[in-house]
Enzyme design. Structure first.
Site, short mmCIF file in Angstrom:
data_model
loop_
_atom_site.label_atom_id
_atom_site.label_comp_id
_atom_site.label_asym_id
_atom_site.label_seq_id
_atom_site.Cartn_x
_atom_site.Cartn_y
_atom_site.Cartn_z
N HIS A 363 -36.94 -12.05 76.38
CA HIS A 363 -38.02 -12.36 75.21
C HIS A 363 -39.15 -13.31 75.68
CE1 HIS A 363 -33.92 -12.34 73.06
NE2 HIS A 363 -34.34 -11.34 73.37
N ARG A 470 -43.87 -4.23 66.84
CA ARG A 470 -42.59 -4.46 67.01
C ARG A 470 -41.91 -5.48 66.17
NH1 ARG A 470 -44.04 -3.55 72.93
NH2 ARG A 470 -42.39 -1.83 73.84
N ARG A 506 -42.92 -1.08 63.22
CA ARG A 506 -41.59 -0.31 63.39
C ARG A 506 -40.45 -1.38 62.89
NH1 ARG A 506 -39.53 0.00 69.64
NH2 ARG A 506 -39.33 -2.35 69.35
N GLU A 605 -36.49 8.41 71.14
CA GLU A 605 -36.32 7.69 72.08
C GLU A 605 -35.16 8.03 72.95
OE1 GLU A 605 -37.69 3.15 71.83
OE2 GLU A 605 -36.41 3.62 69.62
N ASN A 628 -40.11 4.38 77.10
CA ASN A 628 -39.54 3.29 77.81
C ASN A 628 -38.04 3.57 77.70
OD1 ASN A 628 -42.05 2.10 78.06
ND2 ASN A 628 -41.56 0.31 76.50
N ASP A 629 -37.63 3.93 76.59
CA ASP A 629 -36.13 4.18 76.18
C ASP A 629 -35.93 5.72 76.58
OD1 ASP A 629 -34.60 2.01 75.43
OD2 ASP A 629 -35.64 1.86 73.56
N ARG A 639 -33.33 0.74 82.33
CA ARG A 639 -34.81 0.08 82.59
C ARG A 639 -34.96 -1.27 82.73
NH1 ARG A 639 -36.73 0.18 75.92
NH2 ARG A 639 -38.23 -1.58 76.67
N CYS A 676 -45.82 5.56 72.95
CA CYS A 676 -46.23 4.03 72.92
C CYS A 676 -45.28 3.48 74.08
CB CYS A 676 -46.07 3.58 71.58
SG CYS A 676 -44.17 3.79 70.93
C1 PEP Z 1 -39.76 2.43 74.04
O1 PEP Z 1 -38.82 2.28 74.01
O2 PEP Z 1 -40.72 3.22 74.64
C2 PEP Z 1 -40.63 1.56 73.07
C3 PEP Z 1 -41.91 1.53 72.95
O3 PEP Z 1 -39.82 0.53 72.46
P1 PEP Z 1 -39.27 -0.80 73.23
O4 PEP Z 1 -39.95 -1.11 74.42
O5 PEP Z 1 -39.57 -1.92 72.21
O6 PEP Z 1 -37.82 -0.34 73.12
MG MG Z 2 -37.63 1.65 72.52
#
Ligand code: PEP
Ligand code: MG
Length: 745
Positions: A363, A470, A506, A605, A628-629, A639, A676
């Site tokens: 965090h 977020r 989100r 995701e 990312n996910d 990740r 994103c």
């Molecule tokens: C992602 O997963 O790409 C995303 C933008 O969400 P977070 O990084 O908050 O999981």
């Molecule tokens: Mg995500």
């Protein structure tokens, strides 16, 4: 240990203190100390070796060896018996030194006639400072009492070295903490910064390591430990349900009540140490063991003991975390770890952050990113190496920290900063221009946010809106669930600050690595694939409903954009959307103003959603690819796991093909799609995403300039050909071909 030895060692310490109290030059003090120890121990030789640099020990004072060897004899870490003591931070005690393994004969010292050898590491809080050696001609092994007494002396020497007692005119060695040090860590947030160290938890300074009155010191120790126990019990009674936190506090309680810990400290006091020096001696031993413990659990418990010792030292010395020191104007924060709330308290004052532990996905890292402050995590030993006010350069791009840098490093680093500043100026000149490519395609660049603190970046970066807000950050930085009224006030301020530009909120994405301390923890074997995000929202809709209402009230007659995280199948989207409809209906009934328009999107995701039925793509108002996910599940590569997180390239042909397929399905249904994840903010990746058809990218504000600059210079049609050729050739990644193409441009 016998009463006699206790008294002997106290006497030795008493003399040592008298010696150190005068204001003789550093070298004279060292000479006197060696002579004093040799006499007291009944040995012909006593020598002190101190580190000259990280790798080299130097003979700094001796009684008994040849005087000309002082400041001449040097050895590398691990070399000879002295080097071994320093390297392993372990005592070497032998009756026959020349036969001991690792022995190296140094003719210039004249030590060949001495048979027995006792070497004790001089260390403070796990940091090796040097070696204290006694030698004698008769072949004898030193008794455990003698070893113990000398360890106590070494501890006092370490304390004095730390306080700079041995630095003086004519002394060849320089103090610890004056050399340049380069620490390689891991990038938490890119960017470079120059400034001065500000320790989050300044170290406790023990100024009186030696004490006359053991009885009084015992009483002080007992009173402090009592206070510590009461404090720990109180923390436990106030602790929430978080298992990890409770486990740490239980460990604190166990140590605070440990009889052996107490006994060892009392023994040290019996030998002449002050209560705080006895605590610190134990702490040093624990730190040394942390470095050697292979077992993660043991390492964690040892660092619990370390924290507890710090608390005890603060009680004994009365030194709080506020030492009265003034924060430098360009503070670089150094901490073992830090919570998101504490980091927010410092806010934008910080120029950089260096954490000894921490993690990329913590965090604190999220907050550092939101504040756009360069962050290096896993910076080993930084809290022991750095002193308040030290000059430091933080290279968040490379994950490197230059502590007390020399002139060459300073010059190179400032060049790099100047280049970045120049680039920033270039980006500022295109800030209000659209990201139109050479082939005429327009790419909409939005920014990611999560805190009110992010919003000032909106006009500065040239973003066309917030593509991902977020909302969980507001939940993560608090100790209790925020109220609906608080949330709606905050969301309203965010929408106000966007001045008519869209903000895509989100809904709460908790679970996985984002754990709320005030919610019942779930012990899940694999939280990233567990009960998280919209799964929680649908199973326990209370918070989701509250959040939707807060958003509707915040929009107050303005357009509202909401998206759901981690939607894995069509039905999850329809159920979540039904919650929006219900919330709208409720707000209407209550007579609250409704959003002028509401768009409800889904984050893609998980690969499964890429294969959802056509009706999903037709019905959803917009899709945002959470790269990312999506990437972690596409490649099955965590990740958060340093070993695998960089293993697969985003420009891998299979992954790009999958993304392209999603873009095509959206095009068929006429559904807007954006990307994103972090990759949207990497210029080369962003360019390739645009080339495969993505026309909206959301990224960190600082990335908008570099991405826009590259897009405006590039021709996506040409790049599409490069990608198609590479694919045709059956290559694994398009990156090499794209880089070649970029170089040719
Ligand atoms: C992602 O997963 O790409 C995303 C933008 O969400 P977070 O990084 O908050 O999981
Ligand atoms: Mg995500």
């Amino acid at each position: 240990m016998t009463e006699r030895t206790d008294t002997e060692s106290r006497k030795l310490l008493g003399r040592l203190r008298d010696e150190l109290a005068g204001d003789a030059p550093g070298q004279t003090r060292l000479d006197k100390i060696t002579s004093l120890i040799a006499t007291s121990m009944g040995c012909e030789v006593c020598s002190i070796y101190l580190f000259r640099d990280q790798e080299t020990l130097e003979l700094c004072a001796t009684e008994g060896l040849k005087a000309e060897a002082v400041h001449q004899t040097r050895m590398r870490l691990g070399e000879g018996l002295v080097g071994r003591v320093a390297q392993r931070r372990q005592v070497v005690n032998t009756a026959n030194a020349p036969k001991a393994s690792g022995f190296r004969f140094m003719p210039e010292t004249g030590e060949e006639v001495y048979s027995s050898f006792l070497g004790i590491p001089i260390q403070r809080l796990g940091e090796a400072l040097g070696v204290l050696v006694v030698q004698s001609k008769d072949a004898r092994e030193f008794s455990s009492d003698e070893v113990y007494a000398l360890e106590v002396v070494a501890m006092v020497l370490a304390e004095m070295t730390e306080l700079g007692a041995f630095v003086g005119e004519g002394a060849a060695m320089s103090a610890r903490h004056s050399h340049p040090v380069m620490i390689k860590g891991t990038t938490g947030q890119e960017g470079v910064a120059e400034g001065h160290i500000w320790l989050h938890e300044p170290r406790v300074v023990v100024v009186n390591p030696i004490a006359d009155d053991p009885q009084r010191e015992m009483e002080r120790l007992n009173a402090a430990v009592d206070e510590l126990r009461v404090g720990v019990d109180k923390m436990l009674s106030l602790a929430g349900p978080d298992q990890e936190q409770r486990q740490v506090l239980e460990a604190y309680r166990m140590f605070a009540n440990s009889k052996s810990w107490m006994r060892r400290m009392e023994e040290d006091i019996g030998r002449g140490l002050s209560a705080e020096a006895a605590v610190e001696k134990e702490q040093s031993l624990a730190r040394a063991r942390v470095g050697q413990a292979a077992d993660g659990y043991l390492r964690e418990r040892l660092s619990d003991l370390d924290d507890l010792s710090n608390r005890l030292l603060r009680i004994l010395t009365g030194q709080g975390t506020d030492t009265g020191a003034e924060m430098p104007p360009d503070p670089i924060l150094v901490a073992r770890n830090i919570g998101p709330g504490e980091l927010l308290d410092y806010g934008r004052r910080l120029k950089g952050i260096v954490l000894e532990t921490g993690s990329v996905g913590s965090h604190a890292a999220i907050v550092a990113r939101a504040l756009a402050i360069p962050l290096v995590v896993h910076a080993k030993s930084v809290t022991t190496e750095a002193l308040n006010g030290d000059h430091v350069m933080v290279d968040g791009d490379q994950g490197v920290v230059h502590l007390r840098p020399d002139d060459n490093v300073v010059a190179a680093f400032r060049d790099k900063m100047a280049m970045e500043a120049e680039a920033l100026e270039r980006y500022a000149s295109i800030r209000d221009k659209p990201a139109v490519t050479q082939c005429g395609a327009t790419v909409e660049l939005m920014m990611n946010a999560g805190l009110m603190a992010d919003l000032p970046s909106l006009p500065n970066s040239g973003a066309e809106g917030v593509g991902l807000f977020r909302t969980e950050l507001q939940f993560l930085i608090r100790n209790q669930m925020p109220k609906r009224s608080e949330l709606s006030a905050l969301y309203a301020r965010v929408i106000d600050a966007a001045h008519g530009k869209p903000v895509v909120f989100r809904t709460l994405d908790i679970g996985s690595d984002k754990v709320l301390t005030y919610m019942k923890p779930n012990d899940e074997p694999n939280p990233a694939m567990g009960w998280r995000a919209i799964r929680v929202g649908l199973d326990k809709p209370g918070v989701l409903r509250m959040q939707l209402q807060a958003l509707m009230r915040a929009s107050n007659g303005r357009p509202l954009y909401v998206m759901f995280p981690f939607v894995a199948q069509y039905e999850e989207y329809t159920r979540a959307r039904a919650e929006v409809d219900k919330a709208l209906e409720r707000e209407r009934r209550l007579g609250h103003p409704l959003p002028s328009r509401i768009e409800v999107g889904a984050m893609l995701e998980t690969p499964s959603l890429g294969f959802a039925p056509r009706k999903f793509f037709d019905e959803v108002d917009f899709i945002s690819i959470g790269g990312n996910d999506l990437k972690q599940f596409f490649f099955a590569a965590d990740r958060e796991n340093e070993r695998v997180r960089r293993r697969y390239d985003t420009l891998n042909v299979s992954f790009l093909s999958f993304l392209e397929q999603i873009v095509e399905r959206c095009a068929v249904s006429n559904t807007p799609v954006s990307f994103c994840g972090e990759d949207a903010g990497r210029p080369v990746e962003a360019l390739c995403l645009a080339a495969i058809g993505l026309r909206r990218l959301s990224m960190r504000p600082a990335s908008i300039g570099p991405v826009k600059s590259l897009l405006r210079r590039s021709n996506l049609e040409d790049l599409r050909k490069v990608i198609a050729d590479t694919r045709h050739r059956g290559a694994m990644s398009v990156r090499p071909a794209v880089m070649d193409w970029l170089r040719e441009q």
